[in-house]
Design an enzyme around this catalytic site. Structure first.
Site, mmCIF file in Angstrom:
data_model
loop_
_atom_site.group_PDB
_atom_site.id
_atom_site.type_symbol
_atom_site.label_atom_id
_atom_site.label_comp_id
_atom_site.label_asym_id
_atom_site.label_seq_id
_atom_site.Cartn_x
_atom_site.Cartn_y
_atom_site.Cartn_z
ATOM 1 N N LYS A 121 0.846 -1.206 0.000
ATOM 2 C CA LYS A 121 0.000 0.000 0.000
ATOM 3 C C LYS A 121 0.879 1.252 0.000
ATOM 4 O O LYS A 121 2.088 1.176 0.304
ATOM 5 C CB LYS A 121 -0.902 -0.019 1.239
ATOM 6 N N TYR A 149 15.733 30.358 8.699
ATOM 7 C CA TYR A 149 14.535 31.093 9.121
ATOM 8 C C TYR A 149 14.494 31.253 10.638
ATOM 9 O O TYR A 149 14.738 30.301 11.385
ATOM 10 C CB TYR A 149 13.275 30.344 8.675
HETATM 11 C C1 LIG Z 1 -0.201 -1.747 6.883
HETATM 12 C C2 LIG Z 1 -0.790 -3.044 7.295
HETATM 13 C C3 LIG Z 1 0.006 -4.194 7.416
HETATM 14 C C4 LIG Z 1 1.520 -4.158 7.307
HETATM 15 O O1 LIG Z 1 2.075 -3.694 8.492
HETATM 16 P P1 LIG Z 1 3.678 -3.667 8.740
HETATM 17 O O2 LIG Z 1 3.793 -3.256 10.143
HETATM 18 O O3 LIG Z 1 4.212 -2.655 7.791
HETATM 19 O O4 LIG Z 1 4.181 -5.030 8.450
HETATM 20 C C5 LIG Z 1 -0.615 -5.405 7.672
HETATM 21 N N1 LIG Z 1 -1.963 -5.478 7.821
HETATM 22 C C6 LIG Z 1 -2.762 -4.397 7.736
HETATM 23 C C7 LIG Z 1 -4.225 -4.544 7.926
HETATM 24 C C8 LIG Z 1 -2.202 -3.133 7.492
HETATM 25 O O5 LIG Z 1 -2.995 -2.062 7.442
#
Ligand SMILES: *Cc1c(COP(=O)(O)O)cnc(C)c1O
Length: 383
Positions: free
Chosen positions: A49, A268
């Site tokens: 994702k 800044y």
């Molecule tokens: C993002 C996510 C993962 C992966 O998590 P990591 O800690 O990056 O391994 C797994 N399951 C769900 C439902 C997620 O939203």
């Protein structure tokens, strides 16, 4: 995208980008293989994702599917459609569910929605009836995190509704709130609740573990683990034994150097004041490149292993570092410093910035020149 056959030189020349982001796909593949062996006989799915946590969902998914990964997870349908085109017959799941009206698009793309609400189940069942098939899907159960998935009451209602007959249930999943704290009592609570809720459903493969739980909690692994962070080379918890290969290297160019007299201010708000004569360098990366603004007067860059503290605030497109430690000819315009790499891990950058490595990764900017390393091109095509 450039595909490098050899490790890139430290200072790629000439470059017209603000920085150079090197993503080692071989390291992603090696982390996938190591974690696969670790969780076996549980299968390992890849969470890609948010553009594979900012590293490029296309190249990452292709490399992993060529390695044998058969299950991919994304958050949105748009991400799933893009990933599906890279991974052939591997399954692609949409964690955030399918938006109302998008069921035909999801089914046409052969993407599996994670059904989180009764409405979503009803709409998916209906989309299947219109096609005279039981469309495949996952169902998510809320076992205590109160984020996504059916509650116990909703699950009972679902079981009474008969809707499940119209769905090809391929996976039942839930998510742990504190997987990175293996001793947290909530993990065992969630596992127990998950088991009880699963017992109400027809038998199907189950999935509960993210990277942290995959590494630390054998009881949560089930049939399919879902790893994101660990694939990208970041240890999800402090006390895991796995050796992960670093995936990300980020370098930015020195665009100016100067000598400062004692008393001069930097950046800044002039939040940094030189206490003695010093030498500083301006680096071509700023908060618009995802380099956290709150690293001002806190974080660092590295040059040939020497720590160069950030002085003053981080600007939109640049920041200034103290290079006094390098001496007068130590660094000059056109040379490159390391922001993430062997001397400064993602975890350290995140800790200095008061955030987590997930956030640093997913915010890596779009102005960097990206280079993918893939020396070991797989010989076998995806199954
Ligand atoms: C993002 C996510 C993962 C992966 O998590 P990591 O800690 O990056 O391994 C797994 N399951 C769900 C439902 C997620 O939203």
């Amino acid at each position: 995208m450039r595909l490098a056959q050899h490790p890139p030189k430290f200072a790629p020349l000439p470059s017209i980008a603000s920085g150079q982001l090197t993503i080692d796909l071989d390291a992603v593949v090696s982390n996938y293989r190591a974690l696969s062996r670790w969780v076996a006989p549980t299968a390992l799915g890849a969470v890609v994702k948010a553009d594979a946590y900012g590293l490029g969902a296309g190249p990452v998914s292709r490399a992993l599917s060529q390695t044998g990964c058969r299950d991919f997870f994304v958050a949105h349908l748009s991400e799933a459609i893009a990933v599906k085109s890279q991974v052939g017959t591997a399954r692609v799941y949409v964690l955030n569910g399918v938006p109302a009206g998008a069921e035909p698009m999801c089914a046409d793309a052969s993407v599996l929605p994670v059904l989180n609400t009764l409405d979503q189940v009803a709409r998916w069942a209906c989309a299947g009836r219109m096609r005279n098939v039981r469309l495949p899907a996952a169902v998510q159960l809320d076992t205590g995190m109160s984020r996504l998935g059916l509650s116990e009451t909703e699950l009972s209602a679902l079981c009474r509704s008969g809707l499940l007959q119209d769905i090809n249930l391929r996976l039942v999943l839930s998510h742990l709130a504190s997987a990175d704290e293996p001793a947290a009592p909530s993990n065992a609570d969630q596992r127990r609740r998950f088991e009880a809720m699963r017992a109400m459903l027809p038998k199907a493969p189950w999935s509960l573990a993210n990277s942290a739980a995959s590494l630390l909690d054998p009881e949560s692994r089930g049939d399919l683990a879902r790893a994101g962070l660990a694939l990208y080379g970041v240890h999800p918890a402090q006390n895991d034994d796995m050796r992960l290969a670093a995936v990300v290297r980020l370098e930015a160019e020195v665009i100016q150097t100067r000598e400062l007299p004692a008393g001069a201010g930097v950046g800044y708000g002039l939040t940094y004041k030189a206490e003695r004569p010093m030498r500083v360098a301006t680096i071509s990366a700023g908060y618009a490149d995802g380099w956290p603004r709150n690293l001002g007067n806190r974080g660092a860059a590295y040059f040939r292993g020497v720590r160069l503290p950030i002085v003053g605030r981080v600007s939109m497109d640049s920041m200034t570092v103290d290079v006094t430690a390098l001496g007068s000819s130590g660094i000059h315009e056109g040379q490159w410093v390391e922001l993430i790499g062997p001397h400064q891990s993602l975890e350290v950058v995140a800790a200095d910035a008061g955030t987590i490595a997930y956030e640093i990764l997913t915010r890596l900017g779009s102005r960097y020149e990206r280079q993918y390393i893939q020396r070991n091109m797989p010989t076998e095509p995806a199954a």
